[in-house]
Design an enzyme around this catalytic site. Structure first.
Site, PDB file in Angstrom:
ATOM      1  N   ASP A 479       4.557   2.757  -3.158  1.00 44.95           N
ATOM      2  CA  ASP A 479       3.605   1.882  -3.855  1.00 44.95           C
ATOM      3  C   ASP A 479       2.458   1.474  -2.931  1.00 44.95           C
ATOM      4  O   ASP A 479       2.553   1.590  -1.705  1.00 44.95           O
ATOM      5  CB  ASP A 479       4.377   0.638  -4.345  1.00 44.95           C
ATOM      6  CG  ASP A 479       3.733  -0.040  -5.532  1.00 44.95           C
ATOM      7  OD1 ASP A 479       2.600   0.327  -5.897  1.00 44.95           O
ATOM      8  OD2 ASP A 479       4.365  -0.958  -6.096  1.00 44.95           O
ATOM      9  N   ASP A 549       0.994   0.408 -14.752  1.00 45.06           N
ATOM     10  CA  ASP A 549       1.899  -0.733 -14.878  1.00 45.06           C
ATOM     11  C   ASP A 549       1.993  -1.196 -16.327  1.00 45.06           C
ATOM     12  O   ASP A 549       2.800  -2.060 -16.652  1.00 45.06           O
ATOM     13  CB  ASP A 549       1.408  -1.896 -14.001  1.00 45.06           C
ATOM     14  CG  ASP A 549       1.956  -1.782 -12.590  1.00 45.06           C
ATOM     15  OD1 ASP A 549       2.838  -0.939 -12.363  1.00 45.06           O
ATOM     16  OD2 ASP A 549       1.495  -2.543 -11.713  1.00 45.06           O
TER      17      ASP A 549
HETATM   18  C1  DGJ Z   1       3.425  -2.453  -8.575  1.00 43.63           C
HETATM   19  C2  DGJ Z   1       4.084  -1.294  -9.261  1.00 43.63           C
HETATM   20  O1  DGJ Z   1       3.188  -0.600 -10.039  1.00 43.63           O
HETATM   21  C3  DGJ Z   1       5.264  -1.816 -10.073  1.00 43.63           C
HETATM   22  O2  DGJ Z   1       5.834  -0.767 -10.795  1.00 43.63           O
HETATM   23  C4  DGJ Z   1       6.240  -2.450  -9.145  1.00 43.63           C
HETATM   24  O3  DGJ Z   1       6.793  -1.486  -8.295  1.00 43.63           O
HETATM   25  C5  DGJ Z   1       5.563  -3.567  -8.359  1.00 43.63           C
HETATM   26  N1  DGJ Z   1       4.370  -3.099  -7.716  1.00 43.63           N
HETATM   27  C6  DGJ Z   1       6.501  -4.130  -7.329  1.00 43.63           C
HETATM   28  O4  DGJ Z   1       5.888  -5.032  -6.516  1.00 43.63           O
END
Ligand code: DGJ
Length: 732
Positions: A479, A549
């Site tokens: 991430d 997301d």
């Molecule tokens: C952003 C990601 O896109 C989410 O899926 C998740 O992993 C969060 N970060 C966790 O902090």
């Protein structure tokens, strides 16, 4: 032979199965662009380039030749300041402060296969017969600057890739102020400009703008390819649509700041430029040094946007993505992020995994919150040590418990970041990107590690590798959750400060190469707050990306449709999440959520333990269904049928390479009273084959009928409803 050079007229003819790209070396040594488009058999005697004296405001480099002005000459890689006053492909500053250059042809070489790009991700060949490469060396003899233009022709794929390499072979220091990867001159201006724009949670929405005289550009200055603009544009001829017409795609294999621009000039020609964003960028090229630009993948099609997309899909799936999972079907996963956020312990994880096993899930992904003291997003990034309060027996124990249930175990990291509240920051406050005496602006209470530094890169490689070695980890979610501000590096001198953002990308690519090759059996998925870095650069190292997301099924229609303009389905993570949806609070049925998420690497991102028995039965069936079609979805040809950007209905389908199987997804966003009868005209089938409609046993329909008349869409009541169909050719 896909690259021919005719010594007589000094022309290069680059040809794929369906396209031609023609370059000519002019009498004066300028590299002129003659044609890119449909295949033309023979250019031998045609007069492709007409030089005409224009008004005196277009100056002439040679006073004795008023017909030649670079301002009107279609060129391959235009210099700045020597009569072309349109967008230059590059600008180099000399020690005397001047920025004028004049590149002329010196030599060329035609190679079998495709060389790699030093330090950068790129498309590749598996055997030298798959492609041919032309390297044209240009030189500014006054200063000893060489620019090597590289063109690779993937004949069977109908793809040409381009990049440029700068070599300082002179005696003075040169400062590159602009070094784009490509410049392409079109002799027309009647194009539309397609790009993929958005924001966090609504990435890659398709926008098509008309062009007019002047410039239209998209870019990123965020230190990442970004949620806001994807490093991709296409020029569409005025008549082009999904299935017909001429389109030209440009996709940059780079994950940082980029620029893509179309410029229409006074004579109704269009110049497309693309590459690293020159904004806040310079690069010092000392004597003997070389600078390589990223690669642009160029696709021409006269069969519309859909054909262009399928060309990108195939190339990126097979000759950009790498590693063990490139050709492997991807596992059905459950991720605990939206199920628990930071609030979990080992028992909770095991409980979710137990239900996962019952339902047929293959991989459990432990998301953010397992390390340091990470009970919220305000600390611990950089401290990659398991939190014993949450997981007292450690990661190895948890991973094995999950494995014993029959699921593989995956883990989240955010390796490029550092929390000011972390042991790492307390020890190395200089390791973040920052500018002395300036505020270090935080986003999500975190700063960015300075990957332009080798010591920082080595730390990341070791910290992540140690964790991966410590437990049976089969999957990594990588991430990255903020963009760059106050960009500077503590180790670079003043002259090189503006190299920081590009050096960061080179550092990131080194780190990714080291980790992914040390753990070849791990499936890596990149993520940047969803799709903030969904780009070909990341796909070179990690064959899939968390698409967004936003997991709401209706929002996902636009996001996945837009993403599919360039990126193959096998690269898109798509999960069923809880309702009301956490991003938009919309309530959609479990069926619709699954039908949409099945158009990607399928998974669930909710607390499975909260399912009722009835829901569990439904989910088990969904997973069984997905497993039976995932090969078709992940590796089949995708055809878009109805666009969510144009109406209330969305539809797309997947067809196997042999055209024996197809899967169709249709979603109606809002219910319509007293609706009209509708048929869905399918695409990509074999008109001569008969197909069995699995949902309506004994119904056999011809491929021609399904495509030319269409499949009947039954009346649907209620908002956000979906239907899927599976076709199998009869006789199989
Ligand atoms: C952003 C990601 O896109 C989410 O899926 C998740 O992993 C969060 N970060 C966790 O902090």
């Amino acid at each position: 032979m896909s690259i021919l050079y005719n010594d007589h007229n000094r022309r290069f003819h680059l040809s794929t199965k369906k396209t031609s790209y023609i370059i000519e070396i002019s009498e004066d040594g300028y590299l002129t662009h003659l044609h890119w488009g449909r295949k033309i058999r023979n250019f031998g005697s045609s007069q492709l380039l007409e030089l005409r004296e224009r008004c005196s405001f277009s100056a002439n480099p040679d006073a004795s030749k008023p017909i030649l002005s670079l301002d009107t000459l279609p060129q391959e890689y235009p210099s700045y300041g020597n009569t072309d006053l349109r967008n230059p492909a590059f600008i180099v500053q000399l020690e005397n402060g001047s920025t004028i250059t004049d590149l002329k042809y010196v030599s060329h070489e035609i190679l079998k296969g495709k060389p790699t790009l030093a330090g950068l991700p790129s498309t590749y060949v598996e055997c030298v017969d798959e492609a041919e490469t032309l390297e044209i060396t240009m030189e500014d003899s006054l200063i000893g600057l060489k620019v090597i233009l590289t063109y690779t022709v993937f004949e069977d794929h109908n793809v040409i890739t381009r990049s440029a390499r700068f070599a300082n072979e002179g005696n003075e220091k040169l400062k590159i102020l602009r070094a784009l990867s490509i410049s392409v001159d079109f002799n027309r201006n009647d194009y539309k400009f397609l790009h993929l724009a958005g924001s966090w949670a609504r990435e890659r929405h398709v926008e098509i703008d008309s062009l007019s005289t002047g410039r239209k550009s998209i870019d990123s200055r965020r230190g990442a390819s970004s949620h806001q603009h994807n490093p991709f544009i296409a020029l569409l001829s005025s008549e082009a649509n999904e299935d017909n017409g001429e389109v030209y795609g440009f996709s940059l294999i780079y994950s940082g700041n980029f620029l893509a621009e179309a410029e229409i000039d006074q004579y109704q020609t269009t110049r497309v430029s693309m590459g690293i964003n020159p904004f806040d960028f310079t690069w010092l090229l000392e004597k003997g040094e070389v600078f390589q630009t990223p690669e642009v993948v160029m696709v021409y099609s006269n069969e519309g946007i859909g054909d262009m997309s399928r060309t990108y899909h195939k190339l990126y799936r097979t000759r950009l993505c790498r590693g063990e999972y490139r050709d492997k079907t991807r596992p059905v996963l459950v991720n605990n992020w939206e199920a628990t956020y930071f609030n979990f312990n080992a028992e909770k994880i095991e409980d979710i995994a137990k239900v996962g096993r019952e339902l047929g899930i293959e991989l459990f992904v432990l998301d953010d919150g397992w390390f340091g003291k990470r009970d919220s997003d305000n600390c611990s990034l950089g401290d990659w040590v398991v939190d014993k309060n949450k997981l007292p027996a450690g990661l190895d124990d948890l991973a094995k418990r999950v494995n014993n249930l029959g699921l593989k175990f995956g883990l989240w990291f955010e390796p490029e970041m550092i929390s000011p509240n972390s042991d790492l920051y307390r020890k190395h406050p200089d390791w973040c990107i920052h500018v002395p005496n300036r505020n270090r602006s935080q986003a999500r209470k975190q700063l960015i590690l300075d990957l332009s530094r080798e010591d920082v890169c080595q730390y990341i490689i070791k910290a992540i590798s140690d964790v991966l070695k410590s437990a049976p980890i089969a999957y990594v979610k990588w991430d990255m959750n903020r963009n760059m501000t106050e960009v500077g590096s503590a180790l670079l001198n003043a002259e090189r400060q503006r190299e920081t953002a590009h050096r960061y990308m080179l550092g990131l690519y080194r780190v990714l190469e080291a980790i992914t090759s040390a753990f070849p059996h791990v499936l890596f998925e990149s993520c940047s707050g969803g799709g903030g870095r969904f780009d070909p650069g990341m796909l070179y190292y990690m064959p899939q990306t968390w698409t967004s997301d936003d997991s709401d099924a209706i929002e996902r229609l636009k996001i996945q449709y837009g993403t599919s303009i360039v990126y193959p389905t096998s690269t898109m993570g798509a999960h069923v999440s809880a309702v009301p949806n956490h991003q938009v609070e919309r309530v959609t049925s479990l069926k619709t959520r699954a039908d949409v998420a099945m158009s990607g690497n399928f998974g669930y991102e909710l607390d499975l333990t909260k399912f009722t028995e009835e829901e569990k039965k439904e989910v088990a069936k969904q997973i069984e269904q997905y497993k039976s079609i995932r090969e078709l979805i992940q590796f089949g040809d995708m055809y878009r049928i109805l666009s969510p950007f144009e109406g209330n209905d969305t539809a797309w389908m997947y067809v196997s390479e042999d055209k024996n199987e197809a899967f169709i997804v249709y979603v109606q966003t809002l219910a319509i009273p007293n609706p009209p009868m509708k048929r869905l005209r399918l695409k990509g089938l074999d008109p001569n084959k008969e197909y069995l409609l699995e949902e309506q046993l004994n119904t056999i329909i011809g491929g021609d009928e399904l495509m030319y008349l269409g499949l009947n869409i039954p009346e649907i009541r209620g908002d956000f409803k979906s239907i899927t169909w599976k076709l199998k050719s009869v006789g199989l």
